[in-house]
Design a protein around this motif. Structure first.
Motif, PDB file in Angstrom:
ATOM      1  N   GLY A 179       0.774  -1.221   0.000  1.00 45.66           N
ATOM      2  CA  GLY A 179       0.000   0.000   0.000  1.00 45.66           C
ATOM      3  C   GLY A 179       0.812   1.282   0.000  1.00 45.66           C
ATOM      4  O   GLY A 179       0.262   2.369  -0.049  1.00 45.66           O
ATOM      5  N   ILE A 180       2.136   1.177   0.052  1.00 43.77           N
ATOM      6  CA  ILE A 180       3.009   2.345   0.093  1.00 43.77           C
ATOM      7  C   ILE A 180       3.673   2.514  -1.269  1.00 43.77           C
ATOM      8  O   ILE A 180       4.171   1.552  -1.858  1.00 43.77           O
ATOM      9  CB  ILE A 180       4.073   2.194   1.194  1.00 43.77           C
ATOM     10  N   VAL A 181       3.705   3.745  -1.775  1.00 47.18           N
ATOM     11  CA  VAL A 181       4.282   4.026  -3.086  1.00 47.18           C
ATOM     12  C   VAL A 181       5.802   3.817  -3.018  1.00 47.18           C
ATOM     13  O   VAL A 181       6.490   4.445  -2.213  1.00 47.18           O
ATOM     14  CB  VAL A 181       3.955   5.463  -3.539  1.00 47.18           C
ATOM     15  N   VAL A 182       6.298   2.907  -3.868  1.00 46.03           N
ATOM     16  CA  VAL A 182       7.738   2.622  -3.924  1.00 46.03           C
ATOM     17  C   VAL A 182       8.306   2.847  -5.319  1.00 46.03           C
ATOM     18  O   VAL A 182       9.481   2.583  -5.558  1.00 46.03           O
ATOM     19  CB  VAL A 182       8.059   1.176  -3.462  1.00 46.03           C
ATOM     20  N   GLY A 183       7.477   3.315  -6.250  1.00 45.80           N
ATOM     21  CA  GLY A 183       7.957   3.538  -7.602  1.00 45.80           C
ATOM     22  C   GLY A 183       6.876   4.107  -8.492  1.00 45.80           C
ATOM     23  O   GLY A 183       5.767   4.408  -8.055  1.00 45.80           O
ATOM     24  N   LYS A 184       7.231   4.248  -9.764  1.00 43.53           N
ATOM     25  CA  LYS A 184       6.329   4.807 -10.780  1.00 43.53           C
ATOM     26  C   LYS A 184       6.461   4.013 -12.069  1.00 43.53           C
ATOM     27  O   LYS A 184       7.484   3.392 -12.340  1.00 43.53           O
ATOM     28  CB  LYS A 184       6.678   6.267 -11.076  1.00 43.53           C
ATOM     29  N   VAL A 185       5.420   4.081 -12.894  1.00 46.73           N
ATOM     30  CA  VAL A 185       5.471   3.556 -14.256  1.00 46.73           C
ATOM     31  C   VAL A 185       6.165   4.621 -15.096  1.00 46.73           C
ATOM     32  O   VAL A 185       5.724   5.763 -15.142  1.00 46.73           O
ATOM     33  CB  VAL A 185       4.061   3.260 -14.801  1.00 46.73           C
ATOM     34  N   VAL A 186       7.287   4.256 -15.750  1.00 40.55           N
ATOM     35  CA  VAL A 186       8.051   5.244 -16.510  1.00 40.55           C
ATOM     36  C   VAL A 186       7.953   5.064 -18.021  1.00 40.55           C
ATOM     37  O   VAL A 186       8.254   5.985 -18.777  1.00 40.55           O
ATOM     38  CB  VAL A 186       9.535   5.263 -16.081  1.00 40.55           C
ATOM     39  N   ARG A 187       7.521   3.867 -18.461  1.00 42.13           N
ATOM     40  CA  ARG A 187       7.401   3.664 -19.911  1.00 42.13           C
ATOM     41  C   ARG A 187       6.462   2.503 -20.184  1.00 42.13           C
ATOM     42  O   ARG A 187       6.437   1.529 -19.447  1.00 42.13           O
ATOM     43  CB  ARG A 187       8.778   3.385 -20.515  1.00 42.13           C
ATOM     44  N   GLU A 188       5.713   2.631 -21.279  1.00 43.73           N
ATOM     45  CA  GLU A 188       4.828   1.568 -21.751  1.00 43.73           C
ATOM     46  C   GLU A 188       5.127   1.313 -23.212  1.00 43.73           C
ATOM     47  O   GLU A 188       5.345   2.253 -23.969  1.00 43.73           O
ATOM     48  CB  GLU A 188       3.356   1.967 -21.613  1.00 43.73           C
ATOM     49  N   GLN A 189       5.140   0.043 -23.596  1.00 45.05           N
ATOM     50  CA  GLN A 189       5.330  -0.300 -25.002  1.00 45.05           C
ATOM     51  C   GLN A 189       4.672  -1.641 -25.264  1.00 45.05           C
ATOM     52  O   GLN A 189       4.278  -2.342 -24.346  1.00 45.05           O
ATOM     53  CB  GLN A 189       6.819  -0.330 -25.368  1.00 45.05           C
ATOM     54  N   ILE A 190       4.557  -1.973 -26.529  1.00 49.53           N
ATOM     55  CA  ILE A 190       3.960  -3.246 -26.935  1.00 49.53           C
ATOM     56  C   ILE A 190       5.041  -4.102 -27.572  1.00 49.53           C
ATOM     57  O   ILE A 190       5.871  -3.601 -28.322  1.00 49.53           O
ATOM     58  CB  ILE A 190       2.767  -3.020 -27.886  1.00 49.53           C
ATOM     59  N   ASP A 191       5.040  -5.387 -27.240  1.00 48.98           N
ATOM     60  CA  ASP A 191       5.971  -6.321 -27.853  1.00 48.98           C
ATOM     61  C   ASP A 191       5.363  -6.765 -29.184  1.00 48.98           C
ATOM     62  O   ASP A 191       4.312  -7.412 -29.197  1.00 48.98           O
ATOM     63  CB  ASP A 191       6.179  -7.519 -26.931  1.00 48.98           C
ATOM     64  N   PRO A 192       5.988  -6.419 -30.330  1.00 46.83           N
ATOM     65  CA  PRO A 192       5.385  -6.751 -31.624  1.00 46.83           C
ATOM     66  C   PRO A 192       5.325  -8.252 -31.908  1.00 46.83           C
ATOM     67  O   PRO A 192       4.513  -8.694 -32.715  1.00 46.83           O
ATOM     68  CB  PRO A 192       6.264  -6.027 -32.645  1.00 46.83           C
ATOM     69  N   ALA A 193       6.136  -9.048 -31.238  1.00 47.58           N
ATOM     70  CA  ALA A 193       6.127 -10.484 -31.486  1.00 47.58           C
ATOM     71  C   ALA A 193       5.008 -11.187 -30.711  1.00 47.58           C
ATOM     72  O   ALA A 193       4.349 -12.083 -31.241  1.00 47.58           O
ATOM     73  CB  ALA A 193       7.480 -11.088 -31.109  1.00 47.58           C
ATOM     74  N   THR A 194       4.787 -10.792 -29.458  1.00 46.96           N
ATOM     75  CA  THR A 194       3.799 -11.480 -28.625  1.00 46.96           C
ATOM     76  C   THR A 194       2.547 -10.653 -28.358  1.00 46.96           C
ATOM     77  O   THR A 194       1.588 -11.172 -27.805  1.00 46.96           O
ATOM     78  CB  THR A 194       4.416 -11.832 -27.258  1.00 46.96           C
ATOM     79  N   TYR A 195       2.573  -9.374 -28.733  1.00 48.26           N
ATOM     80  CA  TYR A 195       1.472  -8.434 -28.494  1.00 48.26           C
ATOM     81  C   TYR A 195       1.175  -8.238 -27.007  1.00 48.26           C
ATOM     82  O   TYR A 195       0.070  -7.876 -26.627  1.00 48.26           O
ATOM     83  CB  TYR A 195       0.198  -8.861 -29.243  1.00 48.26           C
ATOM     84  N   LEU A 196       2.159  -8.472 -26.179  1.00 50.42           N
ATOM     85  CA  LEU A 196       2.015  -8.210 -24.761  1.00 50.42           C
ATOM     86  C   LEU A 196       2.413  -6.765 -24.467  1.00 50.42           C
ATOM     87  O   LEU A 196       3.269  -6.197 -25.144  1.00 50.42           O
ATOM     88  CB  LEU A 196       2.892  -9.154 -23.939  1.00 50.42           C
ATOM     89  N   ALA A 197       1.797  -6.191 -23.457  1.00 50.09           N
ATOM     90  CA  ALA A 197       2.168  -4.841 -23.021  1.00 50.09           C
ATOM     91  C   ALA A 197       3.374  -4.954 -22.093  1.00 50.09           C
ATOM     92  O   ALA A 197       3.349  -5.706 -21.122  1.00 50.09           O
ATOM     93  CB  ALA A 197       1.007  -4.189 -22.291  1.00 50.09           C
TER      94      ALA A 197
END
Length: 177
Positions: free
Chosen positions: A58-76
């Motif tokens: 429940g305590i903030v220990v980080g942030k999301v800094v980048r998002e991308q898509i894997d073109p081979a598996t289509y996973l985020a």
């Protein structure tokens, strides 16, 4: 002439206040976390965005800094920056969850018991996608899974399709005098 000087001064004050606001925002840590980078792969990342919180107990220990898509598996692929004081075991799990019914989504980390820690640039392999509340409510209200009791996820009961071998019973009516 007097009017244009006043308007110019007011415009300069507004720009100065806006500049101070931007400086304060970026210097106070908005999307800026000193630490190490960790990657996690998800099927879906509904409602997660850059700057979303990464929480541990429940305590903030980080942030999301980048998002991308894997073109081979289509996973985020989500890149997280974790506070350098927090060391995560290799078997740490990450799940996307909501901060209340209408709150924003964040990543909740659940540390494992492994003695080895995730290194800078490492990967969290155990991940769980977010639950889509709208789908759950729709299934409950409209019985989207075919359940007889109206519960989401309930399976329909098999019907008895074998013909009955018994003859219909006849009832006699008794008349009383």
């Amino acid at each position: 002439m007097q009017r244009s000087v006043v308007e110019t001064i007011i415009g300069a004050v507004v720009l100065a206040v806006a500049g101070l606001f931007l400086y304060f925002t970026y210097s106070s840590g908005y999307q800026r976390v000193d630490g190490y980078d960790v990657m996690a792969k998800f099927n879906r990342v509904d409602g997660l965005s850059l700057g979303s919180d990464v929480r541990l107990s429940g305590i903030v220990v980080g942030k999301v800094v980048r998002e991308q898509i894997d073109p081979a598996t289509y996973l985020a692929i989500i890149h997280l920056r974790i506070d350098s004081k927090i060391k995560l075991p290799l078997d740490t799990a990450a799940k996307i969850t909501a901060d209340g019914l209408l709150g924003s989504n964040y990543i909740a980390l659940e540390p494992g018991g492994d003695d080895k820690m995730i290194a800078d640039g490492g990967e969290i392999t155990a991940t769980q996608d977010p639950v889509n509340i709208v789908d759950l409510v729709g299934r409950f209200i409209f019985g989207g899974s075919g359940g007889q009791s109206g519960q989401a996820g309930s399976q329909p009961q098999p019907s008895n399709t074998q013909p009955s071998n018994t003859q219909p019973s006849t009832t006699q009516q008794q008349t009383t005098p």
